[in-house]
Write a protein that holds these residues in place. Structure first.
Motif, PDB file in Angstrom:
ATOM      1  N   GLN A  61     138.382  59.538  86.773  1.00 28.07           N
ATOM      2  CA  GLN A  61     138.376  60.415  85.605  1.00 28.07           C
ATOM      3  C   GLN A  61     139.203  61.650  85.907  1.00 28.07           C
ATOM      4  O   GLN A  61     139.251  62.138  87.040  1.00 28.07           O
ATOM      5  CB  GLN A  61     136.951  60.814  85.218  1.00 28.07           C
ATOM      6  CG  GLN A  61     136.152  59.638  84.683  1.00 28.07           C
ATOM      7  CD  GLN A  61     134.842  60.088  84.114  1.00 28.07           C
ATOM      8  OE1 GLN A  61     134.117  60.851  84.723  1.00 28.07           O
ATOM      9  NE2 GLN A  61     134.541  59.635  82.914  1.00 28.07           N
ATOM     10  N   TRP A  62     139.860  62.156  84.853  1.00 29.99           N
ATOM     11  CA  TRP A  62     140.770  63.294  84.984  1.00 29.99           C
ATOM     12  C   TRP A  62     140.468  64.306  83.898  1.00 29.99           C
ATOM     13  O   TRP A  62     140.355  63.963  82.725  1.00 29.99           O
ATOM     14  CB  TRP A  62     142.214  62.809  84.861  1.00 29.99           C
ATOM     15  CG  TRP A  62     142.596  61.850  85.927  1.00 29.99           C
ATOM     16  CD1 TRP A  62     142.306  60.525  85.986  1.00 29.99           C
ATOM     17  CD2 TRP A  62     143.304  62.152  87.113  1.00 29.99           C
ATOM     18  NE1 TRP A  62     142.805  59.974  87.140  1.00 29.99           N
ATOM     19  CE2 TRP A  62     143.420  60.946  87.851  1.00 29.99           C
ATOM     20  CE3 TRP A  62     143.869  63.304  87.637  1.00 29.99           C
ATOM     21  CZ2 TRP A  62     144.076  60.867  89.073  1.00 29.99           C
ATOM     22  CZ3 TRP A  62     144.516  63.218  88.854  1.00 29.99           C
ATOM     23  CH2 TRP A  62     144.608  62.031  89.554  1.00 29.99           C
ATOM     24  N   ILE A  63     140.326  65.561  84.274  1.00 32.40           N
ATOM     25  CA  ILE A  63     140.113  66.649  83.314  1.00 32.40           C
ATOM     26  C   ILE A  63     141.466  67.074  82.770  1.00 32.40           C
ATOM     27  O   ILE A  63     142.405  67.314  83.534  1.00 32.40           O
ATOM     28  CB  ILE A  63     139.419  67.843  83.996  1.00 32.40           C
ATOM     29  CG1 ILE A  63     138.035  67.441  84.503  1.00 32.40           C
ATOM     30  CG2 ILE A  63     139.314  69.023  83.041  1.00 32.40           C
ATOM     31  CD1 ILE A  63     137.355  68.517  85.322  1.00 32.40           C
ATOM     32  N   VAL A  64     141.565  67.165  81.447  1.00 28.28           N
ATOM     33  CA  VAL A  64     142.802  67.634  80.816  1.00 28.28           C
ATOM     34  C   VAL A  64     142.776  69.161  80.821  1.00 28.28           C
ATOM     35  O   VAL A  64     141.926  69.788  80.200  1.00 28.28           O
ATOM     36  CB  VAL A  64     142.940  67.107  79.371  1.00 28.28           C
ATOM     37  CG1 VAL A  64     144.201  67.648  78.724  1.00 28.28           C
ATOM     38  CG2 VAL A  64     142.929  65.586  79.357  1.00 28.28           C
ATOM     39  N   LEU A  65     143.726  69.749  81.547  1.00 29.49           N
ATOM     40  CA  LEU A  65     143.815  71.204  81.617  1.00 29.49           C
ATOM     41  C   LEU A  65     144.769  71.767  80.584  1.00 29.49           C
ATOM     42  O   LEU A  65     144.590  72.867  80.087  1.00 29.49           O
ATOM     43  CB  LEU A  65     144.274  71.641  83.018  1.00 29.49           C
ATOM     44  CG  LEU A  65     143.372  71.220  84.182  1.00 29.49           C
ATOM     45  CD1 LEU A  65     143.990  71.649  85.496  1.00 29.49           C
ATOM     46  CD2 LEU A  65     141.982  71.799  84.017  1.00 29.49           C
ATOM     47  N   ASP A  66     145.817  71.010  80.274  1.00 27.25           N
ATOM     48  CA  ASP A  66     146.800  71.473  79.303  1.00 27.25           C
ATOM     49  C   ASP A  66     147.419  70.265  78.611  1.00 27.25           C
ATOM     50  O   ASP A  66     147.688  69.249  79.245  1.00 27.25           O
ATOM     51  CB  ASP A  66     147.904  72.276  80.003  1.00 27.25           C
ATOM     52  CG  ASP A  66     148.886  72.892  79.019  1.00 27.25           C
ATOM     53  OD1 ASP A  66     148.442  73.331  77.933  1.00 27.25           O
ATOM     54  OD2 ASP A  66     150.080  72.934  79.329  1.00 27.25           O
ATOM     55  N   GLY A  67     147.628  70.383  77.305  1.00 30.49           N
ATOM     56  CA  GLY A  67     148.274  69.322  76.558  1.00 30.49           C
ATOM     57  C   GLY A  67     147.351  68.566  75.623  1.00 30.49           C
ATOM     58  O   GLY A  67     147.610  67.411  75.295  1.00 30.49           O
TER      59      GLY A  67
END
Length: 73
Positions: free
Chosen positions: A64-70
């Motif tokens: 899993q990956w946290i979206v920081l920008d975009g």
């Protein structure tokens, strides 16, 4: 005068991540009403996506990956 150098905070590497692995950090209600969203949507067929999402791994398994920008991309 000495030059001060800082540490790079992010990997400067492109990764392919499945959409189901992304964890948004904010919810955008009715993105169709946003001018930036409409401009981006219209530009994709002509030039594609020029700026990838900025993500950070959540946990050590890399699933899993946290979206920081975009978020609008």
């Amino acid at each position: 005068m000495s030059e001060t150098r800082g540490k790079v905070a992010f990997e400067m590497r492109v990764r392919k991540v499945e959409l189901t692995q992304l964890l948004p950090t904010k919810v955008i209600k009715n993105p169709e009403n946003l001018r930036r969203y409409r401009a981006l949507l219209l530009s994709i067929p002509a030039i594609g996506l020029t700026n990838p999402l900025v993500v950070y791994p959540q946990g050590k398994d890399g699933k899993q990956w946290i979206v920081l920008d975009g978020h609008l991309r």
